[in-house]
Write an enzyme that holds these catalytic residues in place. Structure first.
Site, short mmCIF file in Angstrom:
data_model
loop_
_atom_site.label_atom_id
_atom_site.label_comp_id
_atom_site.label_asym_id
_atom_site.label_seq_id
_atom_site.Cartn_x
_atom_site.Cartn_y
_atom_site.Cartn_z
N ARG A 237 -8.74 -0.55 4.41
CA ARG A 237 -7.81 0.47 3.89
C ARG A 237 -6.44 -0.14 3.61
NH1 ARG A 237 -7.18 5.64 7.45
NH2 ARG A 237 -5.78 5.98 5.72
N ASP B 199 4.68 0.23 11.97
CA ASP B 199 3.42 -0.36 11.48
C ASP B 199 3.24 -1.80 11.95
OD1 ASP B 199 2.87 2.01 10.23
OD2 ASP B 199 3.43 1.34 8.23
N CYS C 276 -4.35 12.47 13.17
CA CYS C 276 -5.10 11.22 13.06
C CYS C 276 -4.96 10.44 14.35
CB CYS C 276 -4.63 10.39 11.87
SG CYS C 276 -3.08 9.61 12.18
N LYS D 246 0.84 -1.21 0.00
CA LYS D 246 0.00 0.00 0.00
C LYS D 246 0.87 1.25 0.00
CE LYS D 246 -1.76 1.50 4.10
NZ LYS D 246 -1.41 2.89 4.43
N ASN D 247 1.85 1.29 0.91
CA ASN D 247 2.62 2.52 1.09
C ASN D 247 3.64 2.76 -0.01
OD1 ASN D 247 1.09 3.10 3.28
ND2 ASN D 247 2.59 2.41 4.80
N ARG E 98 0.94 14.27 13.77
CA ARG E 98 1.43 14.14 12.39
C ARG E 98 1.48 15.45 11.60
NH1 ARG E 98 -1.05 8.81 9.78
NH2 ARG E 98 0.89 8.79 8.63
C1 EPZ Z 1 4.43 6.73 6.51
O1 EPZ Z 1 3.72 7.78 7.15
C2 EPZ Z 1 3.46 5.58 6.35
N1 EPZ Z 1 2.35 6.00 5.51
C3 EPZ Z 1 2.97 5.13 7.71
O2 EPZ Z 1 2.11 4.03 7.55
C4 EPZ Z 1 4.17 4.70 8.55
O3 EPZ Z 1 3.74 4.36 9.84
C5 EPZ Z 1 5.18 5.84 8.61
O4 EPZ Z 1 5.54 6.28 7.28
C6 EPZ Z 1 6.47 5.46 9.34
O5 EPZ Z 1 7.06 4.36 8.74
C7 EPZ Z 1 2.49 5.98 4.18
O6 EPZ Z 1 3.53 5.63 3.63
C8 EPZ Z 1 1.31 6.35 3.38
P1 EPZ Z 1 6.64 9.96 8.67
P2 EPZ Z 1 4.30 9.24 7.22
O7 EPZ Z 1 6.57 11.22 7.91
O8 EPZ Z 1 4.97 9.54 5.92
C9 EPZ Z 1 6.84 13.16 12.22
C10 EPZ Z 1 0.13 2.81 7.84
O9 EPZ Z 1 -0.43 2.30 8.84
N2 EPZ Z 1 6.79 14.19 11.17
O10 EPZ Z 1 7.87 9.14 8.55
O11 EPZ Z 1 3.25 10.13 7.68
C11 EPZ Z 1 5.49 12.46 12.37
O12 EPZ Z 1 4.62 13.20 13.17
C12 EPZ Z 1 0.73 4.19 7.92
O13 EPZ Z 1 0.20 2.23 6.76
C13 EPZ Z 1 6.95 15.51 11.52
O14 EPZ Z 1 7.14 15.85 12.68
O15 EPZ Z 1 5.39 9.05 8.34
C14 EPZ Z 1 5.89 11.14 12.97
O16 EPZ Z 1 6.01 11.27 14.35
C15 EPZ Z 1 0.45 4.85 9.23
N3 EPZ Z 1 6.87 16.46 10.53
C16 EPZ Z 1 7.25 10.88 12.34
O17 EPZ Z 1 7.71 12.14 11.84
C17 EPZ Z 1 6.66 16.14 9.22
O18 EPZ Z 1 6.61 17.04 8.37
C18 EPZ Z 1 7.24 9.87 11.21
O19 EPZ Z 1 6.36 10.28 10.19
C19 EPZ Z 1 6.51 14.77 8.88
C20 EPZ Z 1 6.58 13.82 9.88
#
Ligand code: EPZ
Length: 416
Positions: free
Chosen positions: A392, A300, A113, A19-20, A118
Site C-alpha cells: 500500500r 509515520d 483502523c 503516496k500521501n 480516527r
Molecule cells: C494523514 O492521515 C496521513 N494519511 C497519515 O498517514 C498520517 O499518519 C497522518 O496524516 C498524520 O500525519 C494520508 O495523508 C492519506 P490527521 P489523516 O487527520 O489525514 C485526529 C500513512 O501511514 N482527527 O492529521 O487521517 C485523528 O484521529 C498514514 O501513510 C480527529 O480527531 O491524519 C488523529 O488522532 C497513516 N478528527 C489526528 O487527528 C478529524 O476529523 C491526526 O489525524 C480528523 C482527525
C-alpha cells in the site's frame, strides 16, 4: 517476506513520489472537467484504490510510466462507491469535491483502523461551516449545499485530512475560506500548490491558510513531491544495519526532524540540495522524541524509528502525540527480543545489542516497515506476514532493499 538479516546496507536509492501527496491530488481531479496530469505518481496499492474510486466517479485513467492522466469521461455522480472508501480512509476526501461540484454527496463513513479510532468530525464541522447540511446515516455521510460559501474555520487539531478536505471544498466555494490552525505537512502544502495551479488562490500565513475559490477550475500538470516517509525509512534501514545509505530525489528540509534525531543518536548526516546520506559508525545512541504535526517528528516514521532505538545503546523514549494507539509494532518487536514497555502514550525502550529473527505479522503500513527494519538487523532469517500493507505504501520495497545489499525475498505463503 523472507528477510535474512545481519547484512550491512550500503548504497543509493531514489525516493518515489509521496503516496500521501498523490492521493489528494487524484481526488482534486474531481474538481474539474479538464484533464489533470500528475507526474511522479508512485505505483502503489493505495494509488490503485484511489484510481478505482475516481473511475467509478467518471474519470478515465491513463498511465505512462510514472505519469498519470485523469480525464473526465462523465461528470461525477454524487454517490461514492462503498468498497474503496471502506478500504482506504483517504478516500473520504472525495466528499468535498463531490459536494462542491454536485451540490450533494453521499460517501461511506471511512471507519476506524489499526492505529486508532480516527474520526472525521473536523472534516464535517468544517464543511458545515462552509454551508453544507450534513447527516450521518447508517454508516454513510450525506451532505447537501446550494453553493458552498467561504468562511473562517478553526481546527481544534491541525488535521492533515480535514485541512485537505477544506482546501478541496474551498477551491470551488464562493469567496475566501480561511482555515485557522491548519496542518502544514509538505503533502498539504503540495495540494495547495496543485489547487493554485488549477486556478484557486492558496496563500499561507503564520496561523492560517486562505483559499480563494473559483466558479470553475482548470486542468493542469503537476509533479507529486518526494516521499519523505519512504526516504526516512531507507535512511533508517542503513542506520539499523550499521551501514551508509544515500536517498536521492528528496527535499532534505522535509526530513529535518528525523535528521536532528539521527545527529543526537550519534549518526553521521550529510545532505545536498536533493539528497540525504546517513552513516552509522557502530550502534546508535538512545534518544527521546515525541511525534507531532509537521514540522514535528512525523508519526509515520515513529514505528521504524522505534526499531532503530530497540537496538540503540542506552535508554530511549518515544511519545505518540498524533494517533491514539499507534504501537502495533511493539508486541512483534518484543517477540524479536526488544526490551520496551508502554506507559500511556509513551514507549520506554532499553536498547538491546541484538534482535533475534522471528516470524512476525505487520498490522499496518508503517508498523510493517518497522518490522522489515528489525528483521534486517536481526542476524538470521525472519518471516514477515501481512506484506500487503507494505504494498500500500512502499513502491518496489524488496527490490530497493536488495539494491542496497539486503537479502529479502517476497514469496507466496505456501512457498515460505
Ligand atoms: C494523514 O492521515 C496521513 N494519511 C497519515 O498517514 C498520517 O499518519 C497522518 O496524516 C498524520 O500525519 C494520508 O495523508 C492519506 P490527521 P489523516 O487527520 O489525514 C485526529 C500513512 O501511514 N482527527 O492529521 O487521517 C485523528 O484521529 C498514514 O501513510 C480527529 O480527531 O491524519 C488523529 O488522532 C497513516 N478528527 C489526528 O487527528 C478529524 O476529523 C491526526 O489525524 C480528523 C482527525
Amino acid at each position: 517476506m523472507v528477510i535474512t538479516g545481519g547484512r550491512t546496507l550500503r548504497g543509493r536509492v531514489r525516493a518515489a513520489g509521496a503516496k500521501n501527496a498523490a492521493l489528494p491530488a487524484i481526488f482534486a481531479s474531481l474538481l474539474t472537467s479538464e484533464p489533470v496530469v500528475l507526474l511522479r505518481v508512485p505505483r502503489l496499492r493505495d494509488v490503485q484504490t484511489a484510481l478505482e474510486l475516481v473511475q467509478a466517479l467518471g474519470k478515465e485513467v491513463y498511465w505512462q510510466g510514472e505519469e498519470l492522466e485523469l480525464r473526465e469521461g462523465a461528470p461525477p455522480p454524487p454517490v461514492a462507491p462503498e468498497a474503496p472508501v471502506r478500504r482506504m480512509r483517504a478516500s473520504f476526501l472525495v466528499l468535498g469535491p463531490l459536494l462542491a461540484r454536485r451540490g450533494q454527496a453521499r460517501v461511506p463513513h471511512p471507519g476506524g483502523c489499526a492505529i486508532g479510532p480516527r474520526p472525521v468530525d473536523l472534516h464535517l464541522k468544517g464543511l458545515a461551516a462552509l454551508g453544507a447540511d450534513i447527516q450521518a446515516r447508517q454508516g454513510w455521510v450525506e451532505a447537501r449545499a446550494t453553493g458552498l460559501v467561504g468562511r473562517t474555520v478553526y481546527l481544534d487539531f491541525p488535521s492533515v485530512g480535514a485541512t485537505e478536505q477544506l482546501l478541496l471544498a474551498g477551491a470551488l466555494a464562493r469567496g475566501e475560506t480561511v482555515i485557522l490552525n491548519p496542518a502544514r505537512e509538505p503533502e498539504v502544502v503540495g495540494l495547495g500548490r496543485l489547487l493554485s495551479a488549477m486556478g484557486a488562490e492558496v496563500t499561507w500565513g503564520e496561523d492560517r491558510v486562505v483559499i480563494r475559490g473559483r466558479k470553475e477550475l482548470a486542468g493542469t500538470r503537476w509533479q507529486v513531491i518526494p516521499d519523505r516517509i519512504e526516504a526516512g525509512t531507507y535512511l533508517l534501514a542503513g542506520a539499523i544495519t550499521g551501514g551508509r545509505v544515500r536517498v536521492e530525489g528528496v527535499v532534505p528540509r522535509h526530513l529535518a526532524a528525523l535528521l536532528v534525531k539521527f545527529e543526537q543518536a550519534g549518526l553521521e548526516v550529510q545532505q545536498g540540495e536533493d539528497w540525504v546520506e546517513v552513516a552509522a559508525c557502530g550502534r546508535a545512541r538512545g534518544v527521546h522524541l515525541e511525534t507531532g504535526p509537521y514540522p514535528g517528528f512525523p508519526t509515520d516514521l515513529q514505528p521504524p524509528m522505534v526499531s532503530l532505538l530497540a537496538v540503540a545503546e542506552g535508554e530511549s523514549s518515544v511519545t505518540e502525540r498524533v494517533f491514539a494507539s499507534r504501537f502495533g509494532h511493539v508486541g512483534e518487536l518484543l517477540r524479536m527480543g526488544a526490551r520496551m514497555r508502554l506507559q500511556g502514550a509513551t514507549l520506554l525502550i532499553n536498547g538491546v545489542e541484538e534482535l533475534t529473527p522471528a516470524r512476525v505479522r505487520a498490522p499496518d503500513i508503517r508498523a510493517g516497515a518497522a518490522l522489515v527494519l528489525a528483521a534486517l538487523a536481526a542476524r538470521g532469517t525472519s518471516k514477515l506476514e501481512g506484506t500487503d500493507h507494505l504494498a500500500r505504501g512502499y513502491q518496489g520495497l524488496p527490490q530497493k532493499l536488495q539494491a542496497l545489499g539486503a537479502e529479502v525475498e517476497l514469496c507466496r505463503m505456501d512457498s515460505c
